[in-house]
Scaffold this motif. Structure first.
Motif, PDB file in Angstrom:
ATOM      1  N   LEU A 188      -4.912  -5.941  -1.855  1.00  0.00           N
ATOM      2  CA  LEU A 188      -4.821  -4.487  -1.843  1.00  0.00           C
ATOM      3  C   LEU A 188      -5.816  -3.873  -2.826  1.00  0.00           C
ATOM      4  N   VAL A 189      -5.949  -4.458  -4.001  1.00  0.00           N
ATOM      5  CA  VAL A 189      -6.898  -3.938  -4.990  1.00  0.00           C
ATOM      6  C   VAL A 189      -8.316  -3.960  -4.429  1.00  0.00           C
ATOM      7  N   ARG A 190      -8.679  -5.056  -3.769  1.00  0.00           N
ATOM      8  CA  ARG A 190     -10.023  -5.148  -3.182  1.00  0.00           C
ATOM      9  C   ARG A 190     -10.214  -4.114  -2.081  1.00  0.00           C
ATOM     10  N   MET A 191      -9.196  -3.894  -1.274  1.00  0.00           N
ATOM     11  CA  MET A 191      -9.311  -2.939  -0.177  1.00  0.00           C
ATOM     12  C   MET A 191      -9.413  -1.512  -0.696  1.00  0.00           C
ATOM     13  N   VAL A 192      -8.663  -1.187  -1.743  1.00  0.00           N
ATOM     14  CA  VAL A 192      -8.736   0.156  -2.319  1.00  0.00           C
ATOM     15  C   VAL A 192     -10.103   0.389  -2.959  1.00  0.00           C
ATOM     16  N   SER A 193     -10.641  -0.651  -3.588  1.00  0.00           N
ATOM     17  CA  SER A 193     -11.932  -0.530  -4.272  1.00  0.00           C
ATOM     18  C   SER A 193     -13.103  -0.516  -3.307  1.00  0.00           C
ATOM     19  N   SER A 194     -12.883  -1.009  -2.090  1.00  0.00           N
ATOM     20  CA  SER A 194     -13.956  -1.106  -1.108  1.00  0.00           C
ATOM     21  C   SER A 194     -14.024   0.150  -0.251  1.00  0.00           C
TER      22      SER A 194
ATOM     23  N   ALA B 103     -10.795  -0.797   7.257  1.00  0.00           N
ATOM     24  CA  ALA B 103      -9.543  -1.550   7.177  1.00  0.00           C
ATOM     25  C   ALA B 103      -8.853  -1.469   8.526  1.00  0.00           C
ATOM     26  N   ARG B 104      -7.958  -2.400   8.775  1.00  0.00           N
ATOM     27  CA  ARG B 104      -7.292  -2.434  10.071  1.00  0.00           C
ATOM     28  C   ARG B 104      -6.308  -1.275  10.214  1.00  0.00           C
ATOM     29  N   TRP B 105      -6.215  -0.764  11.397  1.00  0.00           N
ATOM     30  CA  TRP B 105      -5.278   0.307  11.705  1.00  0.00           C
ATOM     31  C   TRP B 105      -3.860  -0.254  11.752  1.00  0.00           C
ATOM     32  N   PRO B 106      -2.798   0.404  11.267  1.00  0.00           N
ATOM     33  CA  PRO B 106      -2.785   1.775  10.727  1.00  0.00           C
ATOM     34  C   PRO B 106      -2.967   1.855   9.218  1.00  0.00           C
ATOM     35  N   LEU B 107      -3.305   0.730   8.576  1.00  0.00           N
ATOM     36  CA  LEU B 107      -3.427   0.728   7.120  1.00  0.00           C
ATOM     37  C   LEU B 107      -4.569   1.623   6.641  1.00  0.00           C
ATOM     38  N   VAL B 108      -5.534   1.871   7.505  1.00  0.00           N
ATOM     39  CA  VAL B 108      -6.708   2.640   7.095  1.00  0.00           C
ATOM     40  C   VAL B 108      -6.324   4.022   6.579  1.00  0.00           C
ATOM     41  N   ASN B 109      -5.374   4.712   7.215  1.00  0.00           N
ATOM     42  CA  ASN B 109      -4.978   6.039   6.755  1.00  0.00           C
ATOM     43  C   ASN B 109      -4.313   5.989   5.385  1.00  0.00           C
ATOM     44  N   THR B 110      -3.475   4.980   5.171  1.00  0.00           N
ATOM     45  CA  THR B 110      -2.815   4.829   3.871  1.00  0.00           C
ATOM     46  C   THR B 110      -3.852   4.578   2.781  1.00  0.00           C
ATOM     47  N   LEU B 111      -4.825   3.731   3.067  1.00  0.00           N
ATOM     48  CA  LEU B 111      -5.875   3.440   2.090  1.00  0.00           C
ATOM     49  C   LEU B 111      -6.697   4.678   1.783  1.00  0.00           C
ATOM     50  N   ARG B 112      -6.987   5.467   2.790  1.00  0.00           N
ATOM     51  CA  ARG B 112      -7.750   6.699   2.561  1.00  0.00           C
ATOM     52  C   ARG B 112      -6.980   7.658   1.654  1.00  0.00           C
TER      53      ARG B 112
ATOM     54  N   ALA C  99       0.828  -1.205   0.000  1.00  0.00           N
ATOM     55  CA  ALA C  99       0.000   0.000   0.000  1.00  0.00           C
ATOM     56  C   ALA C  99       0.863   1.257   0.000  1.00  0.00           C
ATOM     57  N   LEU C 100       1.932   1.263   0.783  1.00  0.00           N
ATOM     58  CA  LEU C 100       2.819   2.423   0.841  1.00  0.00           C
ATOM     59  C   LEU C 100       3.531   2.656  -0.492  1.00  0.00           C
ATOM     60  N   ALA C 101       3.891   1.576  -1.178  1.00  0.00           N
ATOM     61  CA  ALA C 101       4.536   1.712  -2.488  1.00  0.00           C
ATOM     62  C   ALA C 101       3.568   2.320  -3.498  1.00  0.00           C
ATOM     63  N   LEU C 102       2.329   1.861  -3.479  1.00  0.00           N
ATOM     64  CA  LEU C 102       1.316   2.427  -4.372  1.00  0.00           C
ATOM     65  C   LEU C 102       1.093   3.901  -4.065  1.00  0.00           C
ATOM     66  N   LEU C 103       0.984   4.228  -2.777  1.00  0.00           N
ATOM     67  CA  LEU C 103       0.777   5.621  -2.381  1.00  0.00           C
ATOM     68  C   LEU C 103       1.936   6.502  -2.829  1.00  0.00           C
ATOM     69  N   GLU C 104       3.162   6.005  -2.680  1.00  0.00           N
ATOM     70  CA  GLU C 104       4.327   6.777  -3.105  1.00  0.00           C
ATOM     71  C   GLU C 104       4.292   7.023  -4.614  1.00  0.00           C
ATOM     72  N   GLY C 105       3.936   6.008  -5.371  1.00  0.00           N
ATOM     73  CA  GLY C 105       3.836   6.178  -6.815  1.00  0.00           C
ATOM     74  C   GLY C 105       2.788   7.206  -7.203  1.00  0.00           C
ATOM     75  N   LEU C 106       1.634   7.176  -6.529  1.00  0.00           N
ATOM     76  CA  LEU C 106       0.577   8.145  -6.806  1.00  0.00           C
ATOM     77  C   LEU C 106       1.021   9.562  -6.442  1.00  0.00           C
TER      78      LEU C 106
ATOM     79  N   ILE D  88      -4.725   6.781  -0.585  1.00  0.00           N
ATOM     80  CA  ILE D  88      -4.746   6.184  -1.924  1.00  0.00           C
ATOM     81  C   ILE D  88      -6.079   6.464  -2.608  1.00  0.00           C
ATOM     82  N   GLN D  89      -7.173   6.265  -1.886  1.00  0.00           N
ATOM     83  CA  GLN D  89      -8.499   6.486  -2.463  1.00  0.00           C
ATOM     84  C   GLN D  89      -8.707   7.952  -2.834  1.00  0.00           C
ATOM     85  N   TRP D  90      -8.233   8.865  -1.980  1.00  0.00           N
ATOM     86  CA  TRP D  90      -8.407  10.289  -2.259  1.00  0.00           C
ATOM     87  C   TRP D  90      -7.608  10.703  -3.487  1.00  0.00           C
ATOM     88  N   LEU D  91      -6.331  10.293  -3.527  1.00  0.00           N
ATOM     89  CA  LEU D  91      -5.502  10.643  -4.675  1.00  0.00           C
ATOM     90  C   LEU D  91      -6.043  10.024  -5.966  1.00  0.00           C
ATOM     91  N   SER D  92      -6.478   8.783  -5.890  1.00  0.00           N
ATOM     92  CA  SER D  92      -7.022   8.118  -7.077  1.00  0.00           C
ATOM     93  C   SER D  92      -8.223   8.875  -7.620  1.00  0.00           C
TER      94      SER D  92
END
Length: 221
Positions: free
Chosen positions: A133-139, A143-152, A106-113, A154-158
């Motif tokens: 990760l694809v399912r979690m980003v699409s949903s 998500a479990r902490w602390p991944l929830v902030n990273t996913l948010r 997730a962090l690698a994807l966020l860095e790329g974005l 990713i979703q916002w930037l996307s």
């Protein structure tokens, strides 16, 4: 010799290694969803090899590929953006400290974005080889902490950039994998092909030529 025969010969060889105990699960530590990890270790399953390739993005568009690795407790990530001709726009490598594989992905994807956003690169497909990760980003679910902030993030930037996140097989994501595992002396962004690690340069050229990689699918008897 045809590609099909080569694939079958390689598959048979890997199967012999697995049955002979020369392939162990710990050899794939940090790559839990790797198809090679369980190949040849369960004789009740039939292994069917097939060729997979990285697909060029549409004309006048780009594609982001990212990947991550966790080795001896250190999480690293890498990725790159390529044009519709397979040419490099930029690539990156970054260390994330101690975290699990999914968080590192997730962090690698966020860095790329983030790097794309800073360069005003919009409306493209981002590919990762973690279907979870694809399912979690699409949903929109929790998500479990602390991944929830990273996913948010990713979703916002996307959403802001018009990016869709899609799954790609690990065997077709070889350049991003090579970058994530390259371990240079420091984090960095590369804009020239010659700056890339040797393994990443080789994988980049193979993708441009649409040279396939072998993916091993398992089917129970």
């Amino acid at each position: 010799m045809s590609p099909g025969i080569i694939i079958l010969q390689v598959s048979a060889f890997i199967q012999q290694l697995g049955r002979g105990g020369r392939l162990r699960r710990k050899d794939f530590q940090g790559d839990a969803d790797c198809e090679w990890a369980t190949f040849g270790m369960d004789n009740r399953r039939q292994v069917i090899p097939r060729a997979v390739t990285w697909a060029l993005p549409p004309t006048s568009s780009v594609k982001l590929n990212t990947d991550a690795s966790v080795t001896e407790g250190l999480a690293t990530g890498g990725g790159l953006v390529r044009t519709s001709d397979g040419d490099l726009v930029f690539a990156f490598y970054k260390e994330f400290g101690e975290c699990d594989v999914l968080t590192a992905e997730a962090l690698a994807l966020l860095e790329g974005l983030r790097l794309c956003y800073a360069r005003h690169i919009m409306h493209f497909v981002a590919e990762v080889d973690s279907s979870v990760l694809v399912r979690m980003v699409s949903s929109c679910g929790p998500a479990r902490w602390p991944l929830v902030n990273t996913l948010r993030h990713i979703q916002w930037l996307s959403g802001q950039m018009g990016v869709s996140v899609a799954h790609i097989y690990r065997e077709a994501n070889t350049v991003a994998d090579a970058l994530a595992c390259s371990r240079p002396q420091q984090d960095g962004v590369f804009t020239v092909r010659a700056e890339l690690p040797r393994k990443a340069r080789s994988a980049l050229q193979l993708d441009r030529l649409s040279v396939p990689s072998i993916r091993l699918g398992r089917v129970r008897h």
